[in-house]
Design a protein around this motif. Structure first.
Motif, PDB file in Angstrom:
ATOM      1  N   THR A   1       1.096  -1.564   0.214  1.00 49.25           N
ATOM      2  CA  THR A   1      -0.003  -0.049   0.027  1.00 49.25           C
ATOM      3  C   THR A   1       1.081   1.652   0.349  1.00 49.25           C
ATOM      4  O   THR A   1       1.622   1.006   0.683  1.00 49.25           O
ATOM      5  CB  THR A   1      -0.379   0.003   0.825  1.00 49.25           C
TER       6      THR A   1
ATOM      7  N   VAL B   1      -0.157   5.414   0.694  1.00 47.03           N
ATOM      8  CA  VAL B   1      -0.923   5.984   2.230  1.00 47.03           C
ATOM      9  C   VAL B   1      -0.458   7.672   1.806  1.00 47.03           C
ATOM     10  O   VAL B   1       0.640   8.027   2.044  1.00 47.03           O
ATOM     11  CB  VAL B   1      -1.525   5.667   3.008  1.00 47.03           C
ATOM     12  N   THR B   2      -1.167   8.953   0.999  1.00 48.09           N
ATOM     13  CA  THR B   2      -0.762  10.019   0.972  1.00 48.09           C
ATOM     14  C   THR B   2      -2.232  10.539   1.713  1.00 48.09           C
ATOM     15  O   THR B   2      -3.210  10.066   1.289  1.00 48.09           O
ATOM     16  CB  THR B   2      -0.923  10.419  -0.595  1.00 48.09           C
ATOM     17  N   GLN B   3      -1.734  11.708   2.151  1.00 47.35           N
ATOM     18  CA  GLN B   3      -2.445  12.363   2.688  1.00 47.35           C
ATOM     19  C   GLN B   3      -1.809  13.949   2.707  1.00 47.35           C
ATOM     20  O   GLN B   3      -0.785  14.382   2.735  1.00 47.35           O
ATOM     21  CB  GLN B   3      -2.277  12.451   4.275  1.00 47.35           C
TER      22      GLN B   3
ATOM     23  N   SER C   1      -7.160  15.048   3.364  1.00 47.79           N
ATOM     24  CA  SER C   1      -7.468  14.502   2.254  1.00 47.79           C
ATOM     25  C   SER C   1      -6.622  13.059   2.266  1.00 47.79           C
ATOM     26  O   SER C   1      -5.330  13.603   1.953  1.00 47.79           O
ATOM     27  CB  SER C   1      -7.936  15.497   1.620  1.00 47.79           C
ATOM     28  N   SER C   2      -7.255  12.171   2.895  1.00 50.32           N
ATOM     29  CA  SER C   2      -6.389  11.062   2.578  1.00 50.32           C
ATOM     30  C   SER C   2      -6.451  10.448   1.042  1.00 50.32           C
ATOM     31  O   SER C   2      -7.482  10.457   0.804  1.00 50.32           O
ATOM     32  CB  SER C   2      -5.927  10.133   3.711  1.00 50.32           C
ATOM     33  N   ASN C   3      -5.897   9.443   0.964  1.00 54.23           N
ATOM     34  CA  ASN C   3      -6.213   8.674  -0.826  1.00 54.23           C
ATOM     35  C   ASN C   3      -4.791   7.256   0.021  1.00 54.23           C
ATOM     36  O   ASN C   3      -4.119   7.525   0.111  1.00 54.23           O
ATOM     37  CB  ASN C   3      -5.721   8.569  -1.977  1.00 54.23           C
ATOM     38  N   THR C   4      -5.546   6.268  -0.607  1.00 55.05           N
ATOM     39  CA  THR C   4      -4.921   5.202  -0.515  1.00 55.05           C
ATOM     40  C   THR C   4      -4.818   4.265  -1.636  1.00 55.05           C
ATOM     41  O   THR C   4      -5.778   3.950  -1.946  1.00 55.05           O
ATOM     42  CB  THR C   4      -5.957   3.830   0.988  1.00 55.05           C
ATOM     43  N   ILE C   5      -3.242   3.888  -1.868  1.00 53.73           N
ATOM     44  CA  ILE C   5      -3.314   2.985  -3.547  1.00 53.73           C
ATOM     45  C   ILE C   5      -2.569   1.857  -3.010  1.00 53.73           C
ATOM     46  O   ILE C   5      -2.171   1.580  -2.603  1.00 53.73           O
ATOM     47  CB  ILE C   5      -2.419   3.705  -4.304  1.00 53.73           C
TER      48      ILE C   5
ATOM     49  N   TRP D   1       6.571   4.199  -7.264  1.00 55.88           N
ATOM     50  CA  TRP D   1       5.054   4.676  -7.505  1.00 55.88           C
ATOM     51  C   TRP D   1       5.131   6.031  -7.389  1.00 55.88           C
ATOM     52  O   TRP D   1       6.176   7.145  -6.630  1.00 55.88           O
ATOM     53  CB  TRP D   1       4.612   4.230  -6.615  1.00 55.88           C
TER      54      TRP D   1
ATOM     55  N   SER E   1       3.085  10.611  -7.786  1.00 53.33           N
ATOM     56  CA  SER E   1       2.009  10.743  -7.511  1.00 53.33           C
ATOM     57  C   SER E   1       1.666  11.864  -8.027  1.00 53.33           C
ATOM     58  O   SER E   1       0.656  12.352  -9.320  1.00 53.33           O
ATOM     59  CB  SER E   1       1.687  11.309  -6.033  1.00 53.33           C
TER      60      SER E   1
END
Length: 149
Positions: free
Chosen positions: A67, A69-71, A75-79, A87, A89
């Motif tokens: 995984t 995870v960005t924040q 606002s967070s986003n999990t890939i 990887w 962004s």
């Protein structure tokens, strides 16, 4: 004895000082409002795996992401399961009013000398970076704050 200041003159003079002081106060307070407190920045998140181990491993023995995870602000986003060893962004604008940037990644590393690195780039320069090394499931995270404490 002649009176030097008459009450009318004194009243006019005090009124003049009050008006002058008010104008100066208003002008000084308006100067501070013109400055922009927050600015826009170009931000990019990056996570990278260095596989380690033998120079030419069999195709089934590669390390892999689990995984990322960005924040940005709140606002967070999990890939999940991003492919490859790197990887990113892509670049995007973030206003410094967002105050906090976070990046975390975990991966299954197969060799003792495998590495997992996460980096936050701001305006083309590395702002924060962290690396973890070893075999097994490893996690690493970094945070950057635009607030100056």
């Amino acid at each position: 004895m002649k009176q030097f200041y008459k009450s009318k003159s004194l009243l006019r003079l005090s009124f003049l000082f009050i008006v002058l002081f008010s104008v100066i106060s208003v002008v000084n307070s308006c100067k501070d409002d013109d400055d922009d407190e927050f600015t826009d920045h170009i931000v990019q998140f990056e996570a990278k795996i260095v596989n380690g181990g033998p120079a030419t491993p069999p195709p089934t023995t590669f390390s892999k992401f689990k995984t990322v995870v960005t924040q940005v602000g709140t606002s967070s986003n999990t890939i999940f399961d991003p492919p490859g060893f790197t990887w990113t962004s892509g670049e995007f604008f973030v206003n410094s009013s967002q105050s906090q940037l976070n990046l975390a990644a975990n991966a299954e590393l197969l060799h003792a000398d495998s590495k997992l690195t996460v980096t936050i780039w701001i305006d083309g320069e590395i702002a924060e970076t962290a690396t973890v090394e070893g075999a097994g499931t490893k996690s690493v995270s970094v945070a950057h704050s635009f607030l100056e404490l």
